[in-house]
Design a protein around this motif. Structure first.
Motif, PDB file in Angstrom:
ATOM      1  N   LEU A   1      48.316  65.693  61.249  1.00  0.00           N
ATOM      2  CA  LEU A   1      47.270  64.897  60.610  1.00  0.00           C
ATOM      3  C   LEU A   1      46.002  64.901  61.451  1.00  0.00           C
ATOM      4  O   LEU A   1      44.891  65.040  60.922  1.00  0.00           O
ATOM      5  N   VAL A   2      46.156  64.784  62.760  1.00  0.00           N
ATOM      6  CA  VAL A   2      44.994  64.822  63.652  1.00  0.00           C
ATOM      7  C   VAL A   2      44.320  66.194  63.599  1.00  0.00           C
ATOM      8  O   VAL A   2      43.089  66.298  63.501  1.00  0.00           O
TER       9      VAL A   2
ATOM     10  N   PHE B   1      39.770  69.810  61.730  1.00  0.00           N
ATOM     11  CA  PHE B   1      39.278  70.987  61.013  1.00  0.00           C
ATOM     12  C   PHE B   1      38.587  70.613  59.710  1.00  0.00           C
ATOM     13  O   PHE B   1      37.660  71.297  59.275  1.00  0.00           O
ATOM     14  N   SER B   2      39.029  69.539  59.061  1.00  0.00           N
ATOM     15  CA  SER B   2      38.481  69.204  57.758  1.00  0.00           C
ATOM     16  C   SER B   2      37.064  68.649  57.850  1.00  0.00           C
ATOM     17  O   SER B   2      36.351  68.619  56.843  1.00  0.00           O
TER      18      SER B   2
ATOM     19  N   PHE C   1      48.396  57.396  52.198  1.00  0.00           N
ATOM     20  CA  PHE C   1      49.195  56.191  51.966  1.00  0.00           C
ATOM     21  C   PHE C   1      50.675  56.384  52.311  1.00  0.00           C
ATOM     22  O   PHE C   1      51.265  55.540  53.004  1.00  0.00           O
ATOM     23  N   PRO C   2      51.329  57.481  51.873  1.00  0.00           N
ATOM     24  CA  PRO C   2      52.733  57.666  52.286  1.00  0.00           C
ATOM     25  C   PRO C   2      52.894  57.779  53.801  1.00  0.00           C
ATOM     26  O   PRO C   2      53.878  57.278  54.359  1.00  0.00           O
ATOM     27  N   VAL C   3      51.930  58.424  54.466  1.00  0.00           N
ATOM     28  CA  VAL C   3      51.989  58.527  55.922  1.00  0.00           C
ATOM     29  C   VAL C   3      51.876  57.148  56.549  1.00  0.00           C
ATOM     30  O   VAL C   3      52.595  56.808  57.506  1.00  0.00           O
TER      31      VAL C   3
ATOM     32  N   LEU D   1      56.440  61.053  64.451  1.00  0.00           N
ATOM     33  CA  LEU D   1      56.062  61.963  65.526  1.00  0.00           C
ATOM     34  C   LEU D   1      55.764  63.357  65.002  1.00  0.00           C
ATOM     35  O   LEU D   1      54.940  64.081  65.574  1.00  0.00           O
ATOM     36  N   ALA D   2      56.426  63.751  63.912  1.00  0.00           N
ATOM     37  CA  ALA D   2      56.178  65.074  63.338  1.00  0.00           C
ATOM     38  C   ALA D   2      54.908  65.110  62.499  1.00  0.00           C
ATOM     39  O   ALA D   2      54.247  66.142  62.401  1.00  0.00           O
TER      40      ALA D   2
END
Length: 279
Positions: free
Chosen positions: A259-260, A265-266, A27-29, A253-254
């Motif tokens: 996240l991707v 991996f997750s 949510f913050p992202v 951008l950072a």
């Protein structure tokens, strides 16, 4: 029948917890990303609203791309993160296999010695590390960062993977030896596929600190040619601290690449958790 229902219920509960955690974490992202595409007035008027035709504005991204070489920063961060993960997983898995498979004098002491790296922060040795890099001529190189992050991630990798590898069936490994397989073949073809969820766990817990680290890039590789995305973003934000469009664009951008990588991996991590729930 009741056992199957119980396993299904546990699997559904695990999925629900993971979905809830993902929503809370993202949510913050989501808020940062949607506001990076809005003009300054819309950011302060309604920060939770999605961009509309009236509020949509790319001025932040234009400022970021004009004032900073973020393509190079991305490239540096990606090279450092991927190379460090490769070496951490490779050497960590090999060391864990040796400690869990072979019995020799000092086996336990060696495991405890490697585990000390989890309890002692590597940043305590920053001065000594900087002196070694200066003596080796590796200051302002990505190699210095890869070496430091590999050393930083190995203790946790060995600690986690050795526990999982002790659970791999000895009968399977002995059958491979009877068939004439070498120890390397047994390691790569029989053991590693069975500990893939553990490898994903190590990758997730290793990748995020590497990508988000500011300390060692600032100390070992602060030049413009070797800046990582985190260091480049911090420098950019310091220059444009009052320009909210540029700040939010730089943060987006950072955030998005890591996240991707985390989602990639997750997937293996989630599969391992849900598989255990079904069992």
């Amino acid at each position: 029948m009741s056992q199957a229902r119980h396993s299904t219920a546990r699997s559904l509960a695990a999925h629900a917890v993971l979905i809830l955690y993902t929503v809370i974490a993202l949510f913050p992202v989501f808020v940062v990303v949607i506001n990076s595409f809005k003009n300054r007035r819309a950011i302060f008027a309604d920060p939770l609203a999605v961009p509309t035709a009236e509020s949509f504005d790319l001025v932040g991204y234009r400022t970021v791309l004009a004032q900073g070489d973020f393509v190079l920063y991305f490239q540096n961060s990606l090279i450092v993160t991927v190379a460090s993960l490769f070496f951490v997983l490779l050497f960590g898995a090999m060391a864990a296999f040796a400690l869990s498979e072979y019995r020799f004098r000092g086996n336990m002491l060696m495991g405890l010695y490697l585990a000390l790296g989890i309890m002692i922060p590597i940043r305590l040795g920053t001065v000594a590390i900087l002196q070694m890099m200066v003596a080796s001529g590796l200051v302002n190189t990505l190699t210095a960062l890869v070496l430091v992050y590999t050393a930083q991630g190995l203790p946790l990798a060995v600690f986690i993977l050795s526990e999982f590898m002790r659970g791999v069936s000895d009968d399977l490994k002995n059958a491979g030896r009877i068939d004439g397989l070498s120890e390397y073949t047994i390691f790569f073809r029989l053991v590693l596929p069975l500990v893939r969820p553990a490898m994903a766990t190590v990758a997730v817990f290793t990748m995020i600190p590497i990508w988000n680290d500011l300390w060692f890039p600032l100390i070992l590789a602060p030049s413009e040619a070797t800046k990582t995305i985190t260091l480049g973003s911090q420098v950019f934000i310091g220059q444009f601290v009052t320009n909210w469009n540029a700040v939010l664009a730089a943060l987006s951008l950072a955030i998005l690449p890591v996240l991707v990588l985390y989602l990639i991996f997750s997937r293996q991590l989630i599969r391992g958790i849900t598989a255990g729930a079904v069992k």
